[in-house]
Write an enzyme that holds these catalytic residues in place. Sequence first.
Site, PDB file in Angstrom:
ATOM      1  N   HIS A 127       0.990  -0.721  -0.137  1.00  0.00           N
ATOM      2  CA  HIS A 127       0.189   0.152   0.065  1.00  0.00           C
ATOM      3  C   HIS A 127       1.377   1.209  -0.159  1.00  0.00           C
ATOM      4  O   HIS A 127       0.715   2.167  -1.106  1.00  0.00           O
ATOM      5  CB  HIS A 127      -1.305  -0.154   1.259  1.00  0.00           C
ATOM      6  CG  HIS A 127      -1.426   1.224   1.231  1.00  0.00           C
ATOM      7  ND1 HIS A 127      -2.972   1.601   1.275  1.00  0.00           N
ATOM      8  CD2 HIS A 127      -1.178   2.038   2.067  1.00  0.00           C
ATOM      9  CE1 HIS A 127      -3.563   2.781   1.445  1.00  0.00           C
ATOM     10  NE2 HIS A 127      -2.333   3.357   2.288  1.00  0.00           N
ATOM     11  N   GLU A 128       1.681   1.244   1.040  1.00  0.00           N
ATOM     12  CA  GLU A 128       2.815   2.037   1.087  1.00  0.00           C
ATOM     13  C   GLU A 128       3.702   2.522  -0.131  1.00  0.00           C
ATOM     14  O   GLU A 128       3.718   3.857  -0.521  1.00  0.00           O
ATOM     15  CB  GLU A 128       3.877   2.560   2.443  1.00  0.00           C
ATOM     16  CG  GLU A 128       2.708   2.027   3.397  1.00  0.00           C
ATOM     17  CD  GLU A 128       1.871   3.793   3.686  1.00  0.00           C
ATOM     18  OE1 GLU A 128       2.379   4.775   3.197  1.00  0.00           O
ATOM     19  OE2 GLU A 128       1.331   3.348   4.346  1.00  0.00           O
ATOM     20  N   HIS A 131       1.573   4.616  -2.923  1.00  0.00           N
ATOM     21  CA  HIS A 131       1.362   6.040  -2.565  1.00  0.00           C
ATOM     22  C   HIS A 131       2.357   6.753  -3.801  1.00  0.00           C
ATOM     23  O   HIS A 131       2.583   7.071  -4.440  1.00  0.00           O
ATOM     24  CB  HIS A 131       1.731   6.216  -1.470  1.00  0.00           C
ATOM     25  CG  HIS A 131       0.447   6.215  -0.571  1.00  0.00           C
ATOM     26  ND1 HIS A 131      -0.805   6.744  -1.113  1.00  0.00           N
ATOM     27  CD2 HIS A 131       0.404   5.952   0.528  1.00  0.00           C
ATOM     28  CE1 HIS A 131      -2.007   5.987   0.530  1.00  0.00           C
ATOM     29  NE2 HIS A 131      -1.460   6.084   1.229  1.00  0.00           N
ATOM     30  N   GLU A 190      -5.989   6.709  -0.726  1.00  0.00           N
ATOM     31  CA  GLU A 190      -5.716   5.485   0.467  1.00  0.00           C
ATOM     32  C   GLU A 190      -6.695   4.825  -0.756  1.00  0.00           C
ATOM     33  O   GLU A 190      -5.779   3.003   0.372  1.00  0.00           O
ATOM     34  CB  GLU A 190      -6.444   6.362   1.596  1.00  0.00           C
ATOM     35  CG  GLU A 190      -5.802   6.995   2.575  1.00  0.00           C
ATOM     36  CD  GLU A 190      -4.546   6.150   2.237  1.00  0.00           C
ATOM     37  OE1 GLU A 190      -4.202   5.062   3.489  1.00  0.00           O
ATOM     38  OE2 GLU A 190      -3.297   7.110   3.115  1.00  0.00           O
TER      39      GLU A 190
END
Length: 266
Positions: A127-128, A131, A190
């Site tokens: 997920h990070e 980004h 997100e």
Amino acid sequence: MKMTFKKIAVIATVLSLTACATSPTGRKQVLLYSESQLAQMGDQAFAGMKEELTISNKPVQNSYVECVARSITAQVPASVFSGQWEVVVFDDEQVNAFALPGGKIGVYTGLLNVAKNQHQLAAVIGHEVGHVIAEHGNERMSQSTLINVGTQAVGQVLAANEVAQSGPIMAAIGLGMQVGVQLPFSRTHESEADVIGLDLMAKSGFNPKQSVELWQNMDKANSGKRPIELLSTHPAPQTRIKNLQAHMSSALAQYKAAPNRPNCTI
């Protein structure tokens, strides 16, 4: 003063028109900053954090996080970052992690109490990194730049025309921007990072179904401490779970086709 307003409006329009891009999920973006600028900012921010925070000195823990992170970053396109990613574990109770442009990943030890296995940790790191792949940092900075230009223009018009209560009006505009533009934008980022991260973990050989387990754990760990979704930069866990489940079929196909099955243990 009208000329000033027009000039500011023209600058904002030119910037937005000359910096259009498309995210990995097909969403239109405005990116005003270069990759080198973002990488430099990432390097500086990471260096500062390493000075301010305590770095974990537990070899087994560090190797575990490094193992998961390396598997994830191996799937990152070279166009995003082609060097060696720097992975640091910070000895801190925060249930969090982050990735920065320029190949930087930070994981707080508190996260390891909630991400119960390598698959769940991979969901967070994926997920990070998502980004970074989607250039969300660039997009948020660009958005702030354009909002500041627009807000300054409105303020100048109010002052020039001696509008009564201009202070409260500007405060209301600021709140409207936050609730109406910036927070939904953050929630969009997100959700987008969740989808990109799901694909990354699946391609890396981590079980994507564990991403749902992760957010169930997160919900339990954060129960009663979360603001309502409308006023939060993050979607509610149940919203995230529905989003992940909607993309699970594709992720499972990628997981089955993945050539490797990481074995990261702590």
